[in-house]
Enzyme design. Structure first.
Site, PDB file in Angstrom:
ATOM      1  CD  GLU A   8      -1.666  -2.353   1.764  1.00  0.00           C
ATOM      2  OE1 GLU A   8      -2.524  -3.261   1.839  1.00  0.00           O
ATOM      3  OE2 GLU A   8      -0.495  -2.493   2.184  1.00  0.00           O
ATOM      4  CG  PHE A  39      -9.851  -9.289  11.046  1.00  0.00           C
ATOM      5  CD1 PHE A  39      -8.621  -9.641  11.605  1.00  0.00           C
ATOM      6  CD2 PHE A  39     -10.000  -9.348   9.671  1.00  0.00           C
ATOM      7  CE1 PHE A  39      -7.583 -10.055  10.797  1.00  0.00           C
ATOM      8  CE2 PHE A  39      -8.960  -9.756   8.858  1.00  0.00           C
ATOM      9  CZ  PHE A  39      -7.738 -10.118   9.418  1.00  0.00           C
ATOM     10  CD  GLN A  40      -7.341  -6.866   7.429  1.00  0.00           C
ATOM     11  OE1 GLN A  40      -8.167  -6.640   6.550  1.00  0.00           O
ATOM     12  NE2 GLN A  40      -6.158  -7.403   7.173  1.00  0.00           N
ATOM     13  CG  MET A  61      22.585  13.290   3.900  1.00  0.00           C
ATOM     14  SD  MET A  61      21.196  14.065   3.037  1.00  0.00           S
ATOM     15  CE  MET A  61      21.994  14.599   1.521  1.00  0.00           C
ATOM     16  CE  LYS A 110     -17.017  -6.890   2.703  1.00  0.00           C
ATOM     17  NZ  LYS A 110     -16.227  -8.047   3.248  1.00  0.00           N
TER      18      LYS A 110
END
Length: 622
Positions: free
Chosen positions: A91, A153-154, A519, A203
């Site tokens: 993602e 969940f999630q 760096m 959803k």
């Protein structure tokens, strides 16, 4: 209300809110309710289908995303869709690809993720887009509304997490408002100072069916028009200043023609920020290239000597000012004496006074403002000031010391790439990671066209380069996309090589491989007595890795083979990766923390040898 140039200026949203309109509570967005004809075209469609159709209406042609259970009702709509769906390998890569798409094209980038970790993985791209003013709409799936707040969940608090790093974050509450919210998201992302917007899509709302009409589309607030009195004041300052300079940021991206006309008409040198490189052709004799911490010494010196700094679409970022109490001494003195000062053009009035209190502030679109300014300015010649700037360019060029034993340095490779792509420069787009290679690309590539540099400026996101290059290539299939990356940045998102080969994207990937996070390694040497912690890399064989994906790849380690390797790299027909085994070096010029913009370490002034490396005091750069 805001103060701009000594007068009251209303923000566009304040003006908008004063109009007699209906305000829909769940979105805090105004709608025109005067049209009695209900739009029933979307009646009978699911929320997911309406999201898809709204994307089409908003002119979207590509979405970058990753699948998950919560976003399936939306993802399913891309089966047989006219929209292209590009699946990156994470993602985060999706978000950076959408950024690369947006920055290289000027269009809004779109990303679709699932809930929970799908959403949290795009926090970095959203913050990156926020800091670099990149228009992006992020759509995230969410658990059903009945499960929100139950630690399902999630599930995560998507709106709360994304609100600080977006212009607007909102969770859709009903199928009736889906189309209106999506349209508003695109308007907010692209209007004013561009930036990211997040829309959370539960959803159950996505599977619900619209019965009847939805919420009407939102009205658009009026744009700010530059004030003629402010522009007259700018014209007056330009007519009396002896040593003016144009300090140009990416807010002037669409104003290249106007910028060139102003510079030539008034004989004013031009320096740019990182993201604005190419807005003004760097081969033009008035160009002073990029200024700042690792920018051109001649640009930094010119800023400090200038009696009138005209900032156009830039925000006085700390990397371009040095320590503020020693910034622009001549311009500040000229302001007090009424013969110059600091002028600030910006589309967002809230920017005025955040860093610098301007002599004149011009609110509005930079292109429109310059178009209004041009008829007011008097043609002038400034031979002494221009010759002074030419002399600074001659005396303080970008430079480096070549290594012994035919080894190669990053600057040397980038210089060779710059020459190798010279005949294709007008169609070249360069994406970078973050670190030495990024700044050296700015120094040793000459930038001639807008939107040709795609890089992470404000946030400095390592791993940005490859997915951003993917987005740029998808947006510009006719252009040559060059990735200049460091091994450390490349390690973070190299899994997106799978996306490159899946879509046969002809990206040219040049990895500057010095085996270090160089760096930061330098800062440890300079600021922490040479105590090296966690800045040495254990790298894979990048050539074999690319070849395992079916990508052409080769390595280069000597000055003798560099010309032929660059020629092979430039002329490759498909995706290609070159692993350049470079010698670590320090990036100079460098303005150290706490120093004025003209207090720089110049090329050749310091080395990284333990016996000669200077000890720095104060905080290391961040």
């Amino acid at each position: 209300m805001l103060r701009a140039a000594g007068r009251t200026a209303y923000t566009r949203h304040a003006i908008w809110a004063c109009r007699n309109q209906y305000r829909f509570k769940s979105t805090s967005v105004a709608f025109d309710m005067d049209d009695d004809e209900e739009d029933l075209r979307y009646s009978g469609l699911t929320g997911g289908k309406i999201v898809h159709e709204s994307l089409v209406e908003c002119g979207v042609n590509v979405v970058f995303g990753y699948s998950g259970g919560a976003n399936l009702p939306v993802l399913d709509q891309f089966h047989g869709s006219p929209l292209r769906f590009v699946m990156n390998r994470s993602e985060q890569c999706c978000g950076h690809a959408a950024e690369g798409y947006a920055r290289s094209s000027g269009r809004v980038g779109v990303v679709l993720t699932t809930s929970g970790p799908g959403l949290t993985n795009i926090i970095t791209p959203l913050q990156d887009a926020r800091g670099d003013s990149t228009p992006m709409v992020a759509l995230s799936g969410q658990v059903p509304t009945s499960a929100v707040g139950t630690d399902a969940f999630q599930e995560c608090l998507a709106v709360d997490l994304t609100r600080p790093c977006t212009k607007w974050s909102y969770q859709v509450k009903s199928v009736e408002e889906v189309r209106s919210v999506i349209h508003e998201a695109f308007h907010v992302a692209a209007s004013g100072k561009p930036g990211p917007v997040h829309i959370d899509l539960p959803k159950d709302v996505m599977t619900s069916v619209l019965r009847g009409s939805g919420v009407p589309l939102p009205l658009k607030p009026p744009e700010i028009t530059p004030d003629a009195r402010d522009l007259a004041a700018v014209a007056r300052l330009l007519s009396i200043a002896k040593k003016p300079i144009l300090y140009v940021g990416q807010g002037a991206m669409a104003a290249g023609h106007e910028l060139l006309t102003l510079a030539e008409k008034c004989d004013v040198p031009v320096t740019t920020t990182l993201h604005a490189m190419g807005v003004f052709d760097e081969y033009h004799p008035l160009s002073l290239h990029m200024l700042g911490m690792h920018g051109a010494a001649y640009a930094n010196y010119a800023i400090q000597e200038s009696d009138l700094i005209v900032a156009i679409g830039s925000r006085f970022d700390d990397r371009t000012t040095g320590v503020l109490n020693r910034y622009a001494p001549e311009a500040k003195l000229a302001h007090e004496e009424g013969r110059g000062g600091l002028v600030h053009f910006d589309i967002e009035p809230s920017q005025f006074g955040r860093v610098i209190n301007p002599t004149v502030a011009v609110a509005g679109d930079c292109r429109e403002a310059l178009q209004m300014l041009l008829p007011l300015v008097v043609p002038q010649q400034r031979p002494e000031w221009v010759e002074r700037c030419v002399g600074l360019k001659r005396d303080y060029p970008f430079a480096y010391t070549k290594p012994p034993h035919s080894q190669i340095k990053t600057q040397q490779v980038i210089e060779a790439l710059n020459h190798g792509f010279d005949s294709q420069r007008q169609s070249l787009v360069v994406s970078t990671g973050v670190g030495n290679h990024q700044m050296m690309s700015c120094q040793f590539i000459r930038w001639t066209t807008p939107r040709s540099i795609i890089t992470s400026g404000s946030l400095g996101t390592m791993g940005f380069g490859l997915p951003a290059a993917i987005g740029a290539q998808v947006a510009n299939p006719e252009k040559i996309v060059l990735l200049v990356d460091g091994d450390s940045s490349f390690n973070m998102t190299l899994n997106d090589l799978g996306t490159v080969i899946e879509h046969q994207l002809p990206i040219k990937m040049a990895v500057m491989n010095d085996g270090r996070q160089q760096m930061v390694h330098v800062w440890q040497k300079l600021f922490f007595d040479g105590r090296i912690v966690a800045t040495d890399n254990v790298n894979p064989d990048f050539v074999k890795l690319a070849q395992s994906y079916g990508i052409e790849a080769f390595s280069c380690a000597t000055a003798e083979e560099l010309p032929s390797c660059v020629e092979k790299f430039v002329n490759a027909k498909g995706p290609v990766l070159a692993d350049f085994r470079v010698v670590p070096d320090i990036c100079l010029p460098m303005v150290a923390p706490g120093k004025a913009l003209d207090q720089m370490f110049l090329p050749g002034s310091i080395t990284l040898e333990d016996s000669t490396a200077p000890k720095m005091e104060g905080m290391a750069p961040s």
